[in-house]
Design a protein around this motif. Structure first.
Motif, PDB file in Angstrom:
ATOM      1  N   PRO A  17       0.831  -1.206   0.000  1.00 11.33           N
ATOM      2  CA  PRO A  17       0.000   0.000   0.000  1.00 11.33           C
ATOM      3  C   PRO A  17       0.863   1.253   0.000  1.00 11.33           C
ATOM      4  CG  PRO A  17      -0.053  -1.087   2.143  1.00 11.33           C
ATOM      5  CD  PRO A  17       0.637  -2.026   1.210  1.00 11.33           C
ATOM      6  N   PRO A  18       0.279   2.418  -0.284  1.00 13.81           N
ATOM      7  CA  PRO A  18       1.084   3.654  -0.394  1.00 13.81           C
ATOM      8  C   PRO A  18       1.788   4.049   0.896  1.00 13.81           C
ATOM      9  CG  PRO A  18      -1.085   3.951  -1.378  1.00 13.81           C
ATOM     10  CD  PRO A  18      -1.128   2.638  -0.650  1.00 13.81           C
ATOM     11  N   ASN A  19       1.205   3.699   2.041  1.00 12.00           N
ATOM     12  CA  ASN A  19       1.782   4.105   3.317  1.00 12.00           C
ATOM     13  C   ASN A  19       1.895   2.908   4.249  1.00 12.00           C
ATOM     14  OD1 ASN A  19       1.722   7.181   2.965  1.00 12.00           O
ATOM     15  ND2 ASN A  19      -0.399   6.600   2.514  1.00 12.00           N
ATOM     16  N   GLY A  20       2.870   2.938   5.126  1.00  9.40           N
ATOM     17  CA  GLY A  20       3.028   1.862   6.089  1.00  9.40           C
ATOM     18  C   GLY A  20       4.294   2.064   6.900  1.00  9.40           C
ATOM     19  N   LYS A  21       4.528   1.141   7.803  1.00 13.01           N
ATOM     20  CA  LYS A  21       5.695   1.189   8.669  1.00 13.01           C
ATOM     21  C   LYS A  21       6.446  -0.126   8.542  1.00 13.01           C
ATOM     22  CE  LYS A  21       7.082   1.997  13.493  1.00 13.01           C
ATOM     23  NZ  LYS A  21       6.604   2.131  14.906  1.00 13.01           N
ATOM     24  N   LYS A  47       7.843   3.846  -2.942  1.00  8.85           N
ATOM     25  CA  LYS A  47       6.916   3.813  -1.802  1.00  8.85           C
ATOM     26  C   LYS A  47       7.342   4.866  -0.771  1.00  8.85           C
ATOM     27  CE  LYS A  47       4.388   0.475  -3.381  1.00  8.85           C
ATOM     28  NZ  LYS A  47       2.935   0.644  -3.672  1.00  8.85           N
ATOM     29  N   ALA A  48       7.338   6.113  -1.224  1.00 11.23           N
ATOM     30  CA  ALA A  48       7.857   7.197  -0.393  1.00 11.23           C
ATOM     31  C   ALA A  48       7.026   7.418   0.871  1.00 11.23           C
ATOM     32  CB  ALA A  48       7.921   8.488  -1.204  1.00 11.23           C
ATOM     33  N   GLY A  49       5.812   6.898   0.901  1.00 14.89           N
ATOM     34  CA  GLY A  49       4.967   7.075   2.072  1.00 14.89           C
ATOM     35  C   GLY A  49       5.284   6.128   3.217  1.00 14.89           C
ATOM     36  N   TRP A  50       6.240   5.241   3.007  1.00 12.27           N
ATOM     37  CA  TRP A  50       6.584   4.266   4.045  1.00 12.27           C
ATOM     38  C   TRP A  50       7.678   4.809   4.967  1.00 12.27           C
ATOM     39  CZ3 TRP A  50       5.386  -1.027   5.151  1.00 12.27           C
ATOM     40  CH2 TRP A  50       4.243  -1.486   4.475  1.00 12.27           C
ATOM     41  N   GLN A  51       7.492   4.572   6.251  1.00 12.80           N
ATOM     42  CA  GLN A  51       8.555   4.819   7.244  1.00 12.80           C
ATOM     43  C   GLN A  51       9.317   3.519   7.434  1.00 12.80           C
ATOM     44  OE1 GLN A  51       7.269   6.060  11.212  1.00 12.80           O
ATOM     45  NE2 GLN A  51       8.961   4.889  12.099  1.00 12.80           N
ATOM     46  N   TYR A  77       5.149  -3.259  13.324  1.00 11.54           N
ATOM     47  CA  TYR A  77       5.481  -3.063  11.921  1.00 11.54           C
ATOM     48  C   TYR A  77       4.498  -3.782  10.998  1.00 11.54           C
ATOM     49  CZ  TYR A  77       9.850  -1.153  13.649  1.00 11.54           C
ATOM     50  OH  TYR A  77      10.778  -0.379  14.280  1.00 11.54           O
ATOM     51  N   ASP A  78       4.269  -3.152   9.847  1.00 12.19           N
ATOM     52  CA  ASP A  78       3.451  -3.777   8.801  1.00 12.19           C
ATOM     53  C   ASP A  78       4.285  -4.728   7.951  1.00 12.19           C
ATOM     54  OD1 ASP A  78       1.115  -2.080   9.380  1.00 12.19           O
ATOM     55  OD2 ASP A  78       2.358  -0.467   8.560  1.00 12.19           O
TER      56      ASP A  78
END
Length: 341
Positions: A17-21, A47-51, A77-78
């Protein structure tokens, strides 16, 4: 979130997905550092939205301590990615309890037992090139560093991989010897137990690893290390069987791998075994260069007795608790005597 194992490793990551950890768990040598840098650059691009947090096992360990597992659990964590770690299947299964998705990128012999999303392939001489291949990147300097660091001069004998080294260096004005020296400089971080330096290395490698050839911090560390390595040119080993040579290393530095490499270059027609004692455990490292023997049975021997170990056909790293060390050392010597008997 479960990975579709029918997808390629690249597409598995692109399907996130676009965001996640996420958490990237990496080995602390050049191969692990460069593998981590390649994955971070890929995720930053796609996937720049991931930390993405970073974690390496305690330097010297090829396993995770209870406190490290707890840190991972607390992170919620995802995704967890493991690179160049030769984790046991049990370790991977434990990580799978803490995150919906776990990816494994590894090239060690024991990785054949993992069979998880990501990419595991023992044919690769370095994990960084495995990761680069899995990401379907063009050949680049970062991708070749891990296999140069792991294989050193022996990589020139790999007609299936050495041309990629030459391709990566085209137009760079650098030689194989320059790249080999660069891997030694990157490794100075774990050898001097500089955990913070490892994350600094990953950040710098992500930009351009060739700049590190003139890094004053690394050059100063290398001077300190060279003083200890120079003793490897003078020490005399104890023969064990027809091919074995046994040594001991006394040093506060995490120098066992490099010290064993230096001895193996000096004695290319022997199986070199070096032991470094610690307060609660012994590290035993075995390496061979010219001999055709498979050293992975030493890894199996250690793991069968509940000890942590890893390696490839030409190298075995064993971590033995002190209470098991005397008897285990007898078994290792016995097995060494069997080579060529």
């Amino acid at each position: 979130m479960r990975m579709d194992t029918q997808l390629s490793p690249r597409d598995q990551l692109l399907s996130l997905p676009p965001n996640g950890k996420g958490l990237l768990v990496y080995h602390w040598d050049t191969d692990g550092v460069t593998s981590a840098a390649l994955l971070l650059n890929f995720l930053a691009q796609h996937k720049a939205g991931w930390q993405i947090d970073l974690l390496h096992p305690t330097i010297g360990n090829y396993f995770l301590l209870p406190a490290e597992y707890e840190r991972i659990r607390q992170g919620k964590y995802d995704l967890i990615m493991c690179v160049d770690l030769n984790f046991t299947l049990e370790t991977i299964e434990e990580l799978e309890k803490t995150a919906p998705a776990v990816l494994v990128f590894d090239h060690h012999v024991q990785t054949r037992d993992i069979q998880r999303p990501g990419k595991q392939d023992v044919s690769f001489p370095g994990n960084s090139f495995l990761v680069n291949s899995a990401l379907e990147n063009p050949v680049n300097v970062t991708a070749i560093l891990g296999m140069v660091g792991d294989q050193e001069e022996r990589l020139k004998e790999r007609e299936d991989f050495f041309p990629f080294v030459e391709l990566a260096l085209q137009g760079k004005g650098k030689s194989f010897d320059d790249v080999l020296r660069l891997t030694k400089l990157i490794d100075t971080n774990y050898i001097t137990l500089d955990s913070a330096g490892l994350e600094r290395m990953i950040a710098l490698v992500r930009k351009d690893p060739l700049f590190l050839l003139e890094d004053p911090v690394l050059l100063e560390k290398q001077k300190l290390i060279d003083e200890t390595l120079n003793t490897a040119q003078t020490v005399t080993g104890v023969p064990v069987g027809k091919f074995g040579l046994e040594f001991n290393l006394e040093s506060p530095l995490h120098l066992l791998s490099e010290y064993t490499r230096a001895l193996s270059r000096r004695f290319p027609d022997n199986i070199v075994m070096v032991t470094q004692m610690h307060p609660t455990y012994a590290n035993i490292y075995l390496r061979r260069r010219n001999l055709p023997f498979d050293l992975s049975p030493f890894v199996d021997l250690a793991r069968a007795q509940g000890c942590n170990a890893g390696g490839k056909v030409e190298v075995a790293g064993l971590i033995i608790p002190l209470d098991k060390h005397p008897e285990f050392l007898k078994q290792v010597r016995h097995n060494l005597q069997a080579y060529g008997a």
